[in-house]
Every structure is written in C-alpha cells, then in structure tokens.
Design an enzyme around this catalytic site. Structure first.
Site, short mmCIF file in Angstrom:
data_model
loop_
_atom_site.label_atom_id
_atom_site.label_comp_id
_atom_site.label_asym_id
_atom_site.label_seq_id
_atom_site.Cartn_x
_atom_site.Cartn_y
_atom_site.Cartn_z
N ASP A 135 -9.37 4.12 -9.07
CA ASP A 135 -8.72 5.39 -9.44
C ASP A 135 -7.65 5.25 -10.50
O ASP A 135 -7.11 6.25 -10.94
CB ASP A 135 -8.04 6.00 -8.19
CG ASP A 135 -8.95 5.97 -6.99
OD1 ASP A 135 -10.05 6.54 -7.11
OD2 ASP A 135 -8.59 5.35 -5.97
N LYS A 152 -29.31 17.03 -21.99
CA LYS A 152 -29.57 16.31 -20.74
C LYS A 152 -28.29 15.61 -20.26
O LYS A 152 -27.34 15.45 -21.04
CB LYS A 152 -30.68 15.28 -20.98
CG LYS A 152 -30.28 14.19 -21.99
CD LYS A 152 -31.47 13.37 -22.45
CE LYS A 152 -31.03 12.32 -23.47
NZ LYS A 152 -32.18 11.67 -24.11
N TYR A 184 -5.41 -5.85 -8.68
CA TYR A 184 -6.16 -6.78 -7.83
C TYR A 184 -6.38 -8.14 -8.50
O TYR A 184 -6.74 -8.20 -9.68
CB TYR A 184 -7.54 -6.19 -7.50
CG TYR A 184 -7.47 -4.94 -6.65
CD1 TYR A 184 -6.88 -4.95 -5.40
CD2 TYR A 184 -8.01 -3.74 -7.12
CE1 TYR A 184 -6.82 -3.80 -4.62
CE2 TYR A 184 -7.96 -2.59 -6.35
CZ TYR A 184 -7.36 -2.62 -5.10
OH TYR A 184 -7.31 -1.49 -4.34
N ARG A 196 -34.67 16.85 -32.56
CA ARG A 196 -34.00 16.90 -31.24
C ARG A 196 -32.71 16.11 -31.37
O ARG A 196 -32.73 14.88 -31.42
CB ARG A 196 -34.89 16.24 -30.17
CG ARG A 196 -36.29 16.83 -30.06
CD ARG A 196 -37.07 16.14 -28.94
NE ARG A 196 -37.15 14.71 -29.09
CZ ARG A 196 -38.11 14.05 -29.72
NH1 ARG A 196 -39.12 14.70 -30.27
NH2 ARG A 196 -38.08 12.73 -29.80
C1 LIG Z 1 -31.98 11.75 -25.53
C2 LIG Z 1 -33.14 12.07 -26.40
C3 LIG Z 1 -32.95 12.62 -27.69
C4 LIG Z 1 -31.60 12.76 -28.34
O1 LIG Z 1 -31.22 11.53 -28.90
P1 LIG Z 1 -29.86 11.35 -29.74
O2 LIG Z 1 -29.95 9.99 -30.26
O3 LIG Z 1 -28.75 11.52 -28.76
O4 LIG Z 1 -29.85 12.41 -30.78
C5 LIG Z 1 -34.07 13.02 -28.39
N1 LIG Z 1 -35.32 12.87 -27.86
C6 LIG Z 1 -35.52 12.32 -26.65
C7 LIG Z 1 -36.90 12.17 -26.14
C8 LIG Z 1 -34.45 11.89 -25.89
O5 LIG Z 1 -34.68 11.33 -24.70
#
Ligand SMILES: *Cc1c(COP(=O)(O)O)cnc(C)c1O
Length: 399
Positions: A331, A61, A282, A240
């Site tokens: 920039d 993502k 700045y 995941r």
């Molecule tokens: C982003 C996300 C992950 C991955 O998490 P990490 O800590 O980057 O491994 C897993 N599950 C869900 C639902 C997420 O939103």
C-alpha cells in the site's frame, strides 16, 4: 482546513463534478488524473497523421489501458471517433451500458453461447468458427436485424485468427447465412514496433491474397498505433489505435505530437527523519547513510506500482526527483527527500507518473526500470486508484 479535508472523501461522484482538481483531490491519498483534453488532442493528431479517409477504431480494451473505459469512450465518441474495439464481449457490453452507441468490435474469442447477447447489444464479433457464425446468424434472424462480423486472418502472429484458406472458407460460409454481414477482414502485426518491422510486409502480402479472393468484403484493417504511424501501406481503410490515443508513443515510431493522458499522484502520508544507520521498509534493503528526511507515499504494488521499483524508481516532490528507498510495499513506498531545499509536509502532492514543476516521469521510464513496456505500466494500474477525469483542471467524472 479540517473542514475542507472532510469535504471530499466519500462524496459522490456527482458532488465532485465541476470541482477543481485541487479541491477534489485535497483529502485523497492517491489518485489517477485523466486529461480529457489531451485525449481529444491525441485523437485529432492521429486523424491528421493518417488522413481523413481512414476510419479510426479506438482500442479501449482493459479499461481503456487503465484509463477508465467509460469516460474515455464517451469523450472519444463525442469527439467523433468512428468505432471502438475491445478484447472481450463483456467489455463491449459494459460500453453499451455506459451509453456508447458507435459500432464496437470484439477482437478476440467469443463463445457461440454468447451470440444472442452480442446481437442484442449490437456488438460486432470476430468470427472464427462455423458454430459461432451459425449462432450469430440465428440470433440476428430472431432479432430481426443483421449482425456485422469481422474475420481475422492469422498472417504470422499465430495468436487468434484463421489461416488464409480457412478465413476464405468461413467468409463464404458467413456470406450465405441469413442475417450475417461480413463487414471486414483484418489481421494484426507481429513486429509493429520492432526495430525491424519488415515482416509486416510479409503479413501484408498474405492479407492481400485473402482480400483478392473476397473482393466483396467492404472493409479491411491491420494497423495498430505503431503500424499506422510507420507504414502508410498498411492503413487500408481503418486503423485500430490504442496506445497513441493515450498519448504514449510505441518504440521505433515517429511521434505525431502526442500528450500523455494519465497521471498518477499521491499525497505524502508522513514525513520524518530516519536516523543514520536505520533501515526502512521490509527487509531493511536501504539504510539511511546519515540522518535522512524520508517521505511516505501511499501507493504500492496493490495499486499496480511494481515492487521491483524498490531502490530504483523516483517520485516527483516539490518539482524534483526523489529516489524510492527500500522495498515497495502493498500500500505504500518511501522516498528520500533529503535533496530538497525545503522540507515537505504531510499532504504535499507527489507525482509518480506525470509532470510536476517542469519535471516529468514517463510510462516509458517506468517501463524501462521494470523491464516491461508502457502498455503494461498503465494497464496494470488497479481499480483501487480512483480515476478523476478532468478538462483543464475541472473535474468531469470520478470513477
Ligand atoms: C491492443 C490491440 C490494438 C491496439 O494496439 P496499440 O499498439 O495500443 O495501438 C490493435 N489491435 C489489436 C488486435 C489489439 O489487440
């Protein structure tokens, strides 16, 4: 020299392919390097850590956490990752456009009106309502092929998902619809990388109760990178993983020998002496205590390099840490070069994130300085910075 400088800005990505990184970046002000060999090594390290029977979802993502979703996903697919996960349907459709063929799961909310697009691209949705289930079922029947759906149980993060009772009801509802295949139950940990992650066990118990009620659902996944590495009992048959693939280690988590994938580099745009007492950038928040050699680095907050790093962060020049002086602009930013043994010149390479001459600036270091987490440091890097993907210093793609 001038000829060489002219040779790569504005050139097509195809021309740059196969060039050395040194040549491809010669006339660039600022760029991101993506080390594809490190990405593959991190995938292998995660596989070793969780074992061969656990499927791996690569979480790509947010443009693969700022690394470039297309080259990262193609590399991971070729390296044998099992599935992909993204937050939104648009991200999944973009991966299909980029040629990704493995299963892709949309983790967050999808509107029923998008069901046909999801089914047409063979994207798996997380189903949260009967309306979405009905729309996916209808699209699957019309398309003549089943749609996989996942059901997310809200076990205590209280973000997206369904309470246990609702999840069980919806899973049974989906099972009875034509064309739908309930592929997995899943949840997400609230305290994965906290000091104390014992709440994960409460969440596990809740998920387990839902699984017990739905023994016919084949898969279950709950662990992100931190949980996968810390809690074997929460690996189920899939994890995941996002952060770890990019070579970054969550807090309170053992490091399975990961290597950072992303570096942020820039070439000095100007080197000059600021006279004693003069202010820079700045608001003149920094004044030269004596005549000081200052370098101009062409990276700013519109690249995702936080303004709060003004007078705090450091940049590597000639393999040494040089402090950022004055405010970070949109920039560009300035660094004090006066501690270096030899004076840099316009065009010298600087490193904002990554390694130079044995020194390394990490995403964790920047996160600490800017009061955030490493996820945000890399995900915040904006598209203005070209992503140059390479293997051992040879360019594989520019985007
Ligand atoms: C982003 C996300 C992950 C991955 O998490 P990490 O800590 O980057 O491994 C897993 N599950 C869900 C639902 C997420 O939103």
């Amino acid at each position: 020299m001038l000829e060489r400088y002219a040779s790569n800005v504005g050139n097509s990505a195809a021309t740059l392919q196969g060039m050395s990184l040194a040549d491809a970046t010669l006339a660039r002000n600022a760029w991101i390097e993506i080390d594809l060999a490190a990405l593959e090594a991190n995938l292998a390290a995660m596989r070793r850590a969780v074992g061969p029977t656990v499927e791996l979802f690569a979480v790509v993502k947010a443009n693969a956490y700022g690394h470039g979703a297309a080259p990262v996903s193609r590399t991971l697919e070729q390296a044998g990752v099992d599935r992909f996960a993204v937050a939104w349907l648009d991200e999944a459709l973009a991966l299909r456009e980029a040629g990704i063929t493995r299963p892709i799961l949309v983790l967050e909310h999808t509107f029923p009106a998008s069901a046909q697009a999801a089914v047409a691209s063979n994207v798996d949705c997380t189903v949260h309502s009967r309306e979405l289930a009905l729309a996916l079922s209808e699209a699957a029947v019309v398309a003549g092929r089943p749609a996989n759906v996942h059901i997310k149980v809200d076990t205590g993060l209280h973000r997206f998902g369904l309470d246990a009772r609702e999840a069980i009801d919806l899973a049974r509802f989906c099972r009875a619809l034509p064309g739908l295949n309930v592929d997995a139950l899943w949840t997400h940990m609230a305290n994965a990388d906290e000091d104390d992650d014992t709440f994960s066990l409460d969440q596990l118990a809740q998920l387990q109760a839902v699984r017990d009620a739905l023994p016919w659902v084949p898969h279950c996944h709950a662990a992100n990178s931190a949980t996968a590495l810390r809690r074997p009992e929460l690996r189920f048959d899939a994890i995941r993983t996002g952060l770890a693939l990019y070579g970054l280690v969550p807090a309170n988590t053992p490091d399975p020998a990961l290597t950072p994938v992303l570096s942020l580099k820039a070439r000095l745009a100007r080197v000059h002496v600021v006279a004693a007492g003069q202010g820079v950038s700045y608001g003149h928040t920094w004044r030269a205590p004596r005549d000081t050699v200052v370098g101009l680095v062409p990276v700013g907050y519109a690249d995702g390099w936080r303004r709060s790093l003004g007078n705090r962060g450091e940049v590597l020049v000639h393999g040494r840490r040089c402090p950022i002086v004055g405010r970070v602009c949109m920039d560009q930013l300035l660094v004090d070069l006066s501690a270096l043994p030899s004076r840099p010149v316009e065009g010298d390479e600087t490193v904002l994130l990554g390694e130079q001459g044995g020194q390394r600036i990490t995403a964790d270091e920047i996160a600490t300085l800017t009061d955030t987490i490493s996820w945000e440091v890399v995900a915040a890097l904006l598209p203005r910075l070209p992503r140059i993907a390479h293997r051992a210093g040879w360019v594989s793609s520019v985007g």
